[in-house]
Write an enzyme that holds these catalytic residues in place. Structure first.
Site, PDB file in Angstrom:
ATOM      1  N   LYS A  11       0.896  -1.153   0.018  1.00 22.54           N
ATOM      2  CA  LYS A  11       0.009  -0.011  -0.017  1.00 22.54           C
ATOM      3  C   LYS A  11       1.045   1.509   0.059  1.00 22.54           C
ATOM      4  CE  LYS A  11      -1.677   1.547   3.965  1.00 22.54           C
ATOM      5  NZ  LYS A  11      -1.374   2.956   4.298  1.00 22.54           N
ATOM      6  N   ASN A  12       1.876   1.376   0.830  1.00 26.94           N
ATOM      7  CA  ASN A  12       2.602   2.434   1.028  1.00 26.94           C
ATOM      8  C   ASN A  12       3.652   2.830  -0.089  1.00 26.94           C
ATOM      9  OD1 ASN A  12       1.151   2.931   3.286  1.00 26.94           O
ATOM     10  ND2 ASN A  12       2.731   2.483   4.698  1.00 26.94           N
ATOM     11  N   CYS A 105      -5.031  12.965  13.418  1.00 22.45           N
ATOM     12  CA  CYS A 105      -5.278  11.571  13.019  1.00 22.45           C
ATOM     13  C   CYS A 105      -5.211  10.819  14.193  1.00 22.45           C
ATOM     14  CB  CYS A 105      -4.692  10.914  11.742  1.00 22.45           C
ATOM     15  SG  CYS A 105      -3.203  10.160  12.010  1.00 22.45           S
ATOM     16  N   ARG A 110       0.665  14.501  13.592  1.00 21.94           N
ATOM     17  CA  ARG A 110       1.112  14.183  12.162  1.00 21.94           C
ATOM     18  C   ARG A 110       1.216  15.396  11.231  1.00 21.94           C
ATOM     19  NH1 ARG A 110      -1.037   8.854   9.915  1.00 21.94           N
ATOM     20  NH2 ARG A 110       0.720   8.592   8.773  1.00 21.94           N
ATOM     21  N   ASP A 293       4.644   0.372  11.816  1.00 24.91           N
ATOM     22  CA  ASP A 293       3.406  -0.299  11.502  1.00 24.91           C
ATOM     23  C   ASP A 293       3.196  -1.687  11.826  1.00 24.91           C
ATOM     24  OD1 ASP A 293       2.792   2.172  10.209  1.00 24.91           O
ATOM     25  OD2 ASP A 293       3.599   1.520   8.328  1.00 24.91           O
ATOM     26  N   ARG A 385      -8.680  -0.417   4.819  1.00 28.27           N
ATOM     27  CA  ARG A 385      -7.688   0.524   4.189  1.00 28.27           C
ATOM     28  C   ARG A 385      -6.578  -0.032   3.700  1.00 28.27           C
ATOM     29  NH1 ARG A 385      -6.646   5.418   7.572  1.00 28.27           N
ATOM     30  NH2 ARG A 385      -5.535   5.920   5.681  1.00 28.27           N
TER      31      ARG A 385
END
Ligand code: EPU
Length: 408
Positions: A11-12, A105, A110, A293, A385
């Site tokens: 994803k990233n 968030c 952030r 993560d 997500r």
């Protein structure tokens, strides 16, 4: 958990690569994009900006030759902070960009101040008005940028902007994550001139325009790590296929230290979990350190380890939202600032829990797999997500996991 699981695209890496299609016309053919909601959101945002997309069997073709809009609206940015990745490409190609400020968030404040500071060093005029970043520059000019800290998306935004700036841009103290290398490879294939991606100094020679290219997105190291941990917490035996073991070095070392047996192949890792995990000291760090993560997932493991573990979160200031939920399942955890002290218990007990962010949700699912009785995780939209078909992949490994219709 027993069997083999295939890892999706990262994803990233996919998100900045998709944003970078804005840097020029020409067909960009991207394969191995993960089927996760953040990727859909980014494609939707690009569509709003005028990037055409065509979904093929195994790839997505994107073409930004007719992109006209330069505004990323609040309604989309608020659902995904990574939308800010369109800022650098829009500004570099069109000389202007209006991008909603992402706001706070769950995992911390952030800020994007370093993205903005870097773009200003390239000559952009930046105003913050009515919740939007308004950036302008007739043409960006290469410069020396030293980041206060190695921000991942900040490095990506500046690397993309530097591709079309006049002259040389050097990013010092750049982030070194593999996703940055993947983005650089795509940009280089499109005619960008970049050296040093993957080190802390990235040098970009600006070119007039980028052309189209094809690219296969790298495997998701966080997804791979999550399935390895699912094997470790259940004392299972799982082969995680289509991953890059070299991207998981620190994670594999820690899982081994916790008593797992690990067998590495070129593009796969097999993990056999121990009867009972051993406690660990884990500190999240920028790559190649232990990834933030995977911190929540590791905390689930340590909740049932045989002894006292300490997990320190050094990247985000409030990424411990899974702690009260794990406590509801019987975990013994005390948080002191950035440190969590976890006294392993022999068994967690199933409970209704609530997901607060993407990785916290994955941690709760792992805890649920190891717990006695039933765990129901609500707000699973967080999981969607970033994890492709999580429940199906876990079911295939023998996990009793179901998505309950109508659950939120
Ligand atoms: N920071 C600033 N100013 C900035 C930018 C960052 O103070 O201008 C701070 C942040 O507040 C944070 C730290 O720097 O405390 C590191 O943040 P970074 O900018 O590196 O994070 P990011 O680029 O916003 C990416 C991933 C995250 C991952 C982090 C750290 C993407 C799209 N997101 O975020 O992934 O946790 O790097 O590795 O690449 C996830 O996938 O669940 C996720 C949150």
């Amino acid at each position: 958990m027993k069997g083999k699981v295939t890892i999706a695209g990262a994803k990233n890496a996919a998100l900045p690569i998709l944003a970078s299609t804005l840097l020029g016309g020409g067909d960009c053919v991207l394969s191995n994009l993960p089927h996760v909601r953040d990727v859909t959101t980014m494609i939707k945002l690009l569509g709003l900006l005028g990037v055409r997309n065509h979904v093929e069997k195994e790839s997505v073709l994107l073409n930004a030759s007719e992109a006209t809009s330069t505004e990323a609206p609040y309604e989309l940015v608020k659902t995904m902070r990574a939308s800010v990745l369109v800022l650098g490409p829009l500004l570099a190609r069109f000389g202007k960009a209006t991008v909603s400020l992402p706001g706070g968030c769950a995992i911390g404040t952030r800020s994007v101040n370093l993205h903005l500071k870097g773009l200003m060093a390239l000559g952009a005029d930046i105003q913050l008005e009515h919740g939007y970043i308004r950036a302008q520059a007739s043409r960006l000019k290469g410069n020396q940028i030293t980041l206060d800290l190695p921000t991942v998306t900040g490095t990506e935004n500046l690397m993309m902007a530097g591709c079309l700036a006049e002259g040389t841009t050097t990013i010092h103290n750049a982030a070194k994550e593999p996703e940055i290398v993947d983005l650089a490879m795509f940009l280089i294939n499109r005619g960008g001139k970049i050296t040093g991606a993957g080190t802390d100094v990235i040098v970009i020679e600006g070119v007039k325009e980028l052309h189209g290219a094809a690219h296969t997105v790298m495997p998701d190291r966080v997804e791979a790590g999550t399935y390895l941990m699912a094997a470790a917490i259940t004392g299972g035996d799982v082969c995680v296929d289509r991953c890059i073991p070299g991207h998981l070095r620190t994670v594999l070392n820690k899982l081994q230290e916790a008593g797992s047996t690990i067998e590495e192949k070129e593009k796969a890792v097999r993990l056999c979990g121990p009867d009972r995990l051993k406690p660990l000291e884990v500190r999240t760090m920028v790559y190649p350190g232990f990834p933030t993560d995977l911190q929540a997932q590791m905390m689930a493991l340590m909740s049932v380890a045989d002894g006292i573990s300490v997990i320190s979160e050094t990247i985000f200031e409030s990424r411990f939202l899974h702690v009260p939920e794990l406590q509801r399942m019987g975990a013994s955890i005390e948080v002191d600032g950035p440190h969590a002290v976890i006294k392993g218990v022999p068994k967690l007990t199933g409970a209704p829990v609530m997901a607060s962010d993407l990785r916290a949700s994955a941690g709760l699912v792992l805890a649920g797999l190891a717990a006695e009785g039933q765990t129901s995780v609500s707000r699973v939209y967080h999981l969607d997500r970033g994890y492709e078909r999580l429940e199906e992949k876990l079911q295939a490994l023998g996990g009793a996991v179901q998505r309950v219709a109508g659950s939120v």
